[in-house]
Write a protein that holds these residues in place. Structure first.
Motif, PDB file in Angstrom:
ATOM      1  N   ALA A 125       0.830  -1.206   0.000  1.00 53.80           N
ATOM      2  CA  ALA A 125       0.000   0.000   0.000  1.00 53.80           C
ATOM      3  C   ALA A 125       0.868   1.261   0.000  1.00 53.80           C
ATOM      4  CB  ALA A 125      -0.937   0.003   1.202  1.00 53.80           C
ATOM      5  N   ALA A 126       1.940   1.235   0.772  1.00 55.30           N
ATOM      6  CA  ALA A 126       2.852   2.385   0.815  1.00 55.30           C
ATOM      7  C   ALA A 126       3.506   2.602  -0.543  1.00 55.30           C
ATOM      8  CB  ALA A 126       3.917   2.169   1.887  1.00 55.30           C
ATOM      9  N   HIS A 127       3.896   1.513  -1.192  1.00 55.25           N
ATOM     10  CA  HIS A 127       4.494   1.599  -2.524  1.00 55.25           C
ATOM     11  C   HIS A 127       3.495   2.209  -3.504  1.00 55.25           C
ATOM     12  CE1 HIS A 127       5.731   0.123  -6.498  1.00 55.25           C
ATOM     13  NE2 HIS A 127       6.957   0.198  -6.023  1.00 55.25           N
ATOM     14  N   HIS A 128       2.286   1.679  -3.508  1.00 62.14           N
ATOM     15  CA  HIS A 128       1.251   2.169  -4.415  1.00 62.14           C
ATOM     16  C   HIS A 128       0.968   3.648  -4.162  1.00 62.14           C
ATOM     17  CE1 HIS A 128      -2.313   2.109  -6.939  1.00 62.14           C
ATOM     18  NE2 HIS A 128      -2.954   2.717  -5.946  1.00 62.14           N
ATOM     19  N   GLY A 129       0.808   4.028  -2.893  1.00 66.25           N
ATOM     20  CA  GLY A 129       0.530   5.419  -2.557  1.00 66.25           C
ATOM     21  C   GLY A 129       1.644   6.356  -2.987  1.00 66.25           C
ATOM     22  N   ALA A 130       2.873   5.934  -2.772  1.00 65.64           N
ATOM     23  CA  ALA A 130       4.014   6.771  -3.171  1.00 65.64           C
ATOM     24  C   ALA A 130       4.027   6.986  -4.673  1.00 65.64           C
ATOM     25  CB  ALA A 130       5.323   6.133  -2.704  1.00 65.64           C
ATOM     26  N   VAL A 131       3.779   5.928  -5.425  1.00 60.46           N
ATOM     27  CA  VAL A 131       3.755   6.048  -6.891  1.00 60.46           C
ATOM     28  C   VAL A 131       2.623   6.972  -7.331  1.00 60.46           C
ATOM     29  CG1 VAL A 131       3.347   4.789  -9.048  1.00 60.46           C
ATOM     30  CG2 VAL A 131       4.904   3.856  -7.336  1.00 60.46           C
ATOM     31  N   GLU A 132       1.457   6.808  -6.724  1.00 57.81           N
ATOM     32  CA  GLU A 132       0.297   7.631  -7.093  1.00 57.81           C
ATOM     33  C   GLU A 132       0.532   9.112  -6.797  1.00 57.81           C
ATOM     34  OE1 GLU A 132      -2.794   6.877  -8.570  1.00 57.81           O
ATOM     35  OE2 GLU A 132      -1.649   5.074  -9.093  1.00 57.81           O
ATOM     36  N   VAL A 133       1.175   9.408  -5.680  1.00 56.67           N
ATOM     37  CA  VAL A 133       1.336  10.802  -5.265  1.00 56.67           C
ATOM     38  C   VAL A 133       2.565  11.453  -5.890  1.00 56.67           C
ATOM     39  CG1 VAL A 133       1.747  12.308  -3.273  1.00 56.67           C
ATOM     40  CG2 VAL A 133       0.052  10.480  -3.130  1.00 56.67           C
ATOM     41  N   THR A 134       3.691  10.725  -5.904  1.00 57.70           N
ATOM     42  CA  THR A 134       4.942  11.352  -6.355  1.00 57.70           C
ATOM     43  C   THR A 134       5.436  10.851  -7.705  1.00 57.70           C
ATOM     44  OG1 THR A 134       6.416   9.730  -5.329  1.00 57.70           O
ATOM     45  CG2 THR A 134       5.659  11.568  -3.939  1.00 57.70           C
ATOM     46  N   GLY A 135       4.872   9.749  -8.187  1.00 58.81           N
ATOM     47  CA  GLY A 135       5.330   9.205  -9.463  1.00 58.81           C
ATOM     48  C   GLY A 135       6.478   8.229  -9.321  1.00 58.81           C
ATOM     49  N   SER A 136       6.964   8.034  -8.105  1.00 55.54           N
ATOM     50  CA  SER A 136       8.035   7.064  -7.863  1.00 55.54           C
ATOM     51  C   SER A 136       7.878   6.525  -6.444  1.00 55.54           C
ATOM     52  CB  SER A 136       9.413   7.711  -8.043  1.00 55.54           C
ATOM     53  OG  SER A 136       9.628   8.694  -7.049  1.00 55.54           O
ATOM     54  N   ALA A 137       8.645   5.479  -6.157  1.00 54.70           N
ATOM     55  CA  ALA A 137       8.543   4.863  -4.827  1.00 54.70           C
ATOM     56  C   ALA A 137       9.919   4.456  -4.317  1.00 54.70           C
ATOM     57  CB  ALA A 137       7.616   3.653  -4.876  1.00 54.70           C
ATOM     58  N   PRO A 166      12.654   3.232  -1.902  1.00 56.72           N
ATOM     59  CA  PRO A 166      12.485   2.382  -0.724  1.00 56.72           C
ATOM     60  C   PRO A 166      12.450   3.146   0.602  1.00 56.72           C
ATOM     61  CG  PRO A 166      13.953   1.318  -2.262  1.00 56.72           C
ATOM     62  CD  PRO A 166      13.694   2.709  -2.797  1.00 56.72           C
ATOM     63  N   ALA A 167      13.214   4.206   0.737  1.00 54.60           N
ATOM     64  CA  ALA A 167      13.212   4.965   1.993  1.00 54.60           C
ATOM     65  C   ALA A 167      11.843   5.589   2.255  1.00 54.60           C
ATOM     66  CB  ALA A 167      14.287   6.043   1.971  1.00 54.60           C
ATOM     67  N   LEU A 168      11.195   6.080   1.212  1.00 54.22           N
ATOM     68  CA  LEU A 168       9.857   6.661   1.356  1.00 54.22           C
ATOM     69  C   LEU A 168       8.839   5.569   1.675  1.00 54.22           C
ATOM     70  CD1 LEU A 168       7.852   8.996   1.212  1.00 54.22           C
ATOM     71  CD2 LEU A 168       7.760   8.644  -1.282  1.00 54.22           C
ATOM     72  N   VAL A 169       8.919   4.461   0.970  1.00 53.66           N
ATOM     73  CA  VAL A 169       8.014   3.340   1.217  1.00 53.66           C
ATOM     74  C   VAL A 169       8.170   2.855   2.658  1.00 53.66           C
ATOM     75  CG1 VAL A 169       7.460   0.950   0.573  1.00 53.66           C
ATOM     76  CG2 VAL A 169       7.928   2.659  -1.209  1.00 53.66           C
ATOM     77  N   GLU A 170       9.401   2.790   3.130  1.00 47.96           N
ATOM     78  CA  GLU A 170       9.649   2.356   4.506  1.00 47.96           C
ATOM     79  C   GLU A 170       8.991   3.296   5.513  1.00 47.96           C
ATOM     80  OE1 GLU A 170      13.346   1.527   7.606  1.00 47.96           O
ATOM     81  OE2 GLU A 170      13.785   2.009   5.522  1.00 47.96           O
ATOM     82  N   ARG A 171       9.158   4.592   5.335  1.00 46.95           N
ATOM     83  CA  ARG A 171       8.573   5.554   6.275  1.00 46.95           C
ATOM     84  C   ARG A 171       7.052   5.455   6.299  1.00 46.95           C
ATOM     85  NH1 ARG A 171      12.365   9.089   3.975  1.00 46.95           N
ATOM     86  NH2 ARG A 171      10.715  10.241   2.910  1.00 46.95           N
ATOM     87  N   ILE A 172       6.453   5.368   5.122  1.00 48.26           N
ATOM     88  CA  ILE A 172       4.990   5.284   5.041  1.00 48.26           C
ATOM     89  C   ILE A 172       4.501   3.986   5.679  1.00 48.26           C
ATOM     90  CG2 ILE A 172       3.024   5.082   3.481  1.00 48.26           C
ATOM     91  CD1 ILE A 172       4.671   6.842   1.489  1.00 48.26           C
ATOM     92  N   ALA A 173       5.115   2.872   5.317  1.00 49.20           N
ATOM     93  CA  ALA A 173       4.680   1.566   5.838  1.00 49.20           C
ATOM     94  C   ALA A 173       4.844   1.502   7.354  1.00 49.20           C
ATOM     95  CB  ALA A 173       5.464   0.443   5.164  1.00 49.20           C
TER      96      ALA A 173
END
Length: 72
Positions: A36-48, A50-57
Motif C-alpha cells: 500500500a505504501a508503494h502504491h501510494g508513493a507512486v500515485e502521489v509522487t510518481g516514484s517509490a 524504498p526509503a519513502l516506502v519504509e517511512r509510510i509503511a
C-alpha cells in the motif's frame, strides 16, 4: 512476500519491518502495508524510493498497532 517488482530493496525492507513488528502484526499485514505504501508513493509522487516506502509503511504499522491496543 510482496507482489512488488522483484527489487531486492523492497524484499529487505519487508523483512526488516516483519522483524520490527514481530509479535505485533502478522507477516501478511506487513506485506499489505508495504504494498500500500508503494502504491501510494507512486500515485502521489510518481516514484517509490524504498526509503519513502519504509517511512509510510512503518507509520501505517504503528497506527494499526495503536488502534489494536486501544481496542483491548
Amino acid at each position: 512476500m510482496s507482489q512488488l517488482p522483484g527489487d531486492e530493496r523492497y524484499e529487505q525492507l519487508e523483512a526488516l519491518l516483519r522483524e520490527e513488528f514481530a509479535g505485533v502484526h502478522p507477516a501478511a499485514t506487513v506485506t499489505r502495508c508495504v504494498e500500500a505504501a508503494h502504491h501510494g508513493a507512486v500515485e502521489v509522487t510518481g516514484s517509490a524510493p524504498p526509503a519513502l516506502v519504509e517511512r509510510i509503511a512503518r507509520k501505517h504499522l504503528r497506527v494499526l498497532a495503536t488502534a489494536a491496543a486501544e481496542r483491548k
